[in-house]
Design a protein around this motif. Structure first.
Motif, PDB file in Angstrom:
ATOM      1  N   SER A 271      -3.161   1.572   3.593  1.00 30.85           N
ATOM      2  CA  SER A 271      -2.013   2.466   3.843  1.00 30.85           C
ATOM      3  C   SER A 271      -2.476   3.761   4.532  1.00 30.85           C
ATOM      4  O   SER A 271      -1.972   4.848   4.261  1.00 30.85           O
ATOM      5  CB  SER A 271      -1.223   2.763   2.559  1.00 30.85           C
ATOM      6  OG  SER A 271      -1.995   3.447   1.606  1.00 30.85           O
TER       7      SER A 271
ATOM      8  N   ASN B 114       2.215  -1.621   0.010  1.00 30.82           N
ATOM      9  CA  ASN B 114       1.834  -1.146   1.341  1.00 30.82           C
ATOM     10  C   ASN B 114       2.335  -2.070   2.437  1.00 30.82           C
ATOM     11  O   ASN B 114       2.650  -1.615   3.541  1.00 30.82           O
ATOM     12  CB  ASN B 114       0.302  -1.024   1.441  1.00 30.82           C
ATOM     13  CG  ASN B 114      -0.283  -0.103   0.385  1.00 30.82           C
ATOM     14  OD1 ASN B 114       0.418   0.700  -0.200  1.00 30.82           O
ATOM     15  ND2 ASN B 114      -1.579  -0.235   0.139  1.00 30.82           N
TER      16      ASN B 114
ATOM     17  N   LYS C 257       3.501   4.330   1.255  1.00 25.60           N
ATOM     18  CA  LYS C 257       2.260   5.080   1.104  1.00 25.60           C
ATOM     19  C   LYS C 257       2.469   6.073  -0.031  1.00 25.60           C
ATOM     20  O   LYS C 257       3.401   6.868  -0.010  1.00 25.60           O
ATOM     21  CB  LYS C 257       1.923   5.820   2.404  1.00 25.60           C
ATOM     22  CG  LYS C 257       0.618   6.610   2.339  1.00 25.60           C
ATOM     23  CD  LYS C 257       0.293   7.231   3.698  1.00 25.60           C
ATOM     24  CE  LYS C 257      -1.052   7.962   3.648  1.00 25.60           C
ATOM     25  NZ  LYS C 257      -1.404   8.539   4.970  1.00 25.60           N
TER      26      LYS C 257
ATOM     27  N   ASP D 121       6.530   5.248   4.470  1.00 25.36           N
ATOM     28  CA  ASP D 121       5.701   6.020   5.403  1.00 25.36           C
ATOM     29  C   ASP D 121       6.268   5.920   6.822  1.00 25.36           C
ATOM     30  O   ASP D 121       6.277   4.835   7.409  1.00 25.36           O
ATOM     31  CB  ASP D 121       4.273   5.468   5.371  1.00 25.36           C
ATOM     32  CG  ASP D 121       3.334   6.209   6.302  1.00 25.36           C
ATOM     33  OD1 ASP D 121       3.710   7.292   6.793  1.00 25.36           O
ATOM     34  OD2 ASP D 121       2.216   5.693   6.540  1.00 25.36           O
TER      35      ASP D 121
END
Length: 572
Positions: A262, A282, A287, A292
């Motif tokens: 990640s 991930n 993350k 993310d």
């Protein structure tokens, strides 16, 4: 080599940060880790054999990131024609067992004059007992061949790129084989790549402190549960491939390596929560437990995020969410997952927050648990098939088993036939069959789903509709693939069936109408309708007129005969 360097290498494989210099094949080849993680592909062996057996020019084309340069490197290394960790030249003439072989690494790196000169040279060497292998994008390849052989060559080249067969064809006095890498199924690569990057060679690099890294934990989980991890990832990419969205090897590698790290460094990954930072989380672009934005730059993560697989009710989840049982998870994560679930939702104590807050929190954590189930269930094969069908579609494992394992159980075959017959009946009439032995091809007004009276223009005996299964050889991947067909037995005609078409007919049979049909699928359905109509429509000189009448007890057929002499219509 050390563990920190290895993590930096993994992070250089994805585009979640600017540090992805090793994503380019030329840089990969120079890296110390590459020779240990590279996957030997069957196509490399095929290329070697054909280069030595024939005096031929092989042209590799395809998308950026499809692994063309890696294939060239593998082929040359298998003949000891290039040293390990040495860069490939733009073009070179080498010799293997007294046979000259010329290679051109990448036509896009050359100017127009160089392209024309080197392709001409690569073709000419075949008349001198040698062979050549060249990498080129479609545009430069067509332009140069037109300059050499005239405008008429374009259609010939495009046809060979599209068919992607092993057929060698002649261009002037030269023998040429074009292989379009973008047309090849590359999902078998995933298992071997995961096996290589999680090998004990790399795990043993970690010292005791570094073993507290969640990245180490993820690599160890892959190593010890390879079939589970590779199984889900491969099925995700196969589902995408079958639905018309193929990913390049570079895109697949970026997704997998991000899923392990990640985008954390070694120091950042130490003493982190192994559940929140697990590969199953991930892989979906999370993350530190949050989605993310940089992860969404990776095409595979963007795709799986859009599919919302972790929001679907899946097989086996009631045991978890109703009874708090985590017995269907592997031993390595069962207890940590259960503790996470109970502690996060404070299930051992009275909930002191607002109900809507609890519901939202519960929804998010259910998604995490589902993601864990995708990767680390301990189901039997039968139960796992039910899980995969609940994730992707209810026909998914039957189709995948047929195509990749060359297996079609008689019970699955019979079920497919029933679904296709009922789906076809509904496609032509707009309503579900109720014991009819025929499928009536009717004319009805567009846009009206159920029409009580329809003109019959053709008819098929249901018993003549069969599902058959055959093998198709793929010499480039070195294996056979299964292919399902809709067989119209009395007409001795077969129609290839793919996963989206099967899903369409099953949904249609179940009364699920998708108005937002993919153009490619819509084209496939139209081809089936057109072919069946042409084969089974009544003769134009037929005097009888038939109508399909929908009643409360099902459908019935009435026949009208026109007596032109007595000017009567006779109803039977």
């Amino acid at each position: 080599m050390d563990f920190n360097s290895y993590i930096n290498y993994l992070n250089s494989q994805h585009n979640a940060s600017g540090n992805n210099e090793n994503a380019i094949a030329e840089q990969q080849i120079l890296n110390d880790f590459y020779c240990h993680i590279m996957v030997e592909r069957p196509l490399g062996n095929y290329l070697k054999n054909i280069l030595l057996k024939e005096n031929i020019s092989i042209i590799l084309t395809g998308h950026a990131g499809d692994g063309k340069t890696s294939l060239l490197y593998q082929t040359l290394r298998s003949m000891d024609l290039i040293e390990e960790k040495k860069p490939l030249a733009k073009s070179t003439l080498v010799n293997y067992e007294n046979k000259n072989i010329m290679y051109i690494k990448d036509m896009s790196e050359l100017n127009r004059d160089e392209q024309l000169h080197l392709i001409n040279e690569g073709l000419n060497i075949t008349n001198q007992g040698g062979s050549s292998i060249m990498i080129s994008n479609t545009g430069p390849l067509i332009r140069i061949f037109k300059e050499l052989f005239g405008e008429s060559i374009e259609n010939n080249l495009l046809n060979h790129m599209d068919s992607n067969s092993k057929n060698i064809f002649e261009v002037g006095e030269y023998k040429v084989l074009i292989i379009n890498i973008a047309k090849l199924d590359n999902t078998d690569f995933i298992h071997d790549f995961l096996e290589n990057i999680s090998s004990t060679r790399f795990l043993n690099l970690a010292n005791e402190r570094e073993k507290n890294s969640f990245i180490y934990n993820n690599l160890k989980l892959i190593n010890e549960n390879l079939s589970k991890v590779s199984g889900f990832i491969t099925n995700f990419y196969r589902n995408s491939y079958e639905n018309g969205e193929r990913f390049t090897l570079r895109q697949i590698i970026a997704h997998i390596t991000y899923s392990i790290t990640s985008n954390h460094t070694l120091e950042e990954s130490l003493n982190k929560d192994p559940v929140i930072n697990n590969i199953f989380n991930n892989f979906f672009g999370y993350k530190n437990g949050e989605l993310d934005p940089n992860g969404l730059q990776i095409k595979g993560i963007k795709k799986i995020f859009q599919m919302k697989l972790d929001e679907k009710k899946i097989h086996g989840e009631d045991n978890i969410f109703i009874y708090n049982s985590f017995e269907n998870f592997i031993e390595e994560i069962k207890d940590s997952l259960k503790n996470y679930w109970i502690n996060t939702l404070n299930l051992n104590n009275d909930w002191d927050f607002q109900m809507d807050e609890f519901i939202e929190k519960s929804r998010k954590e259910r998604q995490l648990i589902r993601r864990a189930m995708f990767f680390f269930n301990n189901f039997s094969q039968e139960e796992e098939n039910k899980l995969l069908n609940s994730i992707f579609s209810n026909i998914f494992t039957t189709y995948i088993n047929c195509k990749y394992n060359l297996k079609l159980e008689s019970s699955d075959k019979n079920e497919l036939e029933r679904n296709l017959r009922d789906g076809l009946f509904r496609l032509y009439t707009g309503f579900s069959p109720k014991g009819e032995t025929s499928i009536y091809l009717t004319l009805k007004r567009e846009g009206e789903y159920i029409q009580n009276i329809q003109l019959i223009v053709g008819e098929i005996d249901k018993k003549k509709i069969k599902v058959t299964f055959g093998n198709i050889s793929d010499p480039f991947n070195g294996k056979d693939y299964g292919q399902l067909f809709l067989e119209l037995r009395d007409k001795k005609e077969i129609i290839p069936l793919n996963l989206p078409i099967l899903e369409y007919f099953i949904n249609l049979k179940n009364g699920i109408i998708n108005t937002n049909i993919d153009p490619q699928l819509n084209n496939g359905i139209d081809k089936i309708k057109y072919k069946i109509m042409n084969l089974y429509k009544f003769d134009e000189d037929q005097e009888e007129i038939q109508f399909l009448i929908l009643t409360n007890k099902g459908s019935k057929v009435i026949e009208l005969n026109i007596d032109s002499e007595d000017k009567k219509i006779i109803v039977e």
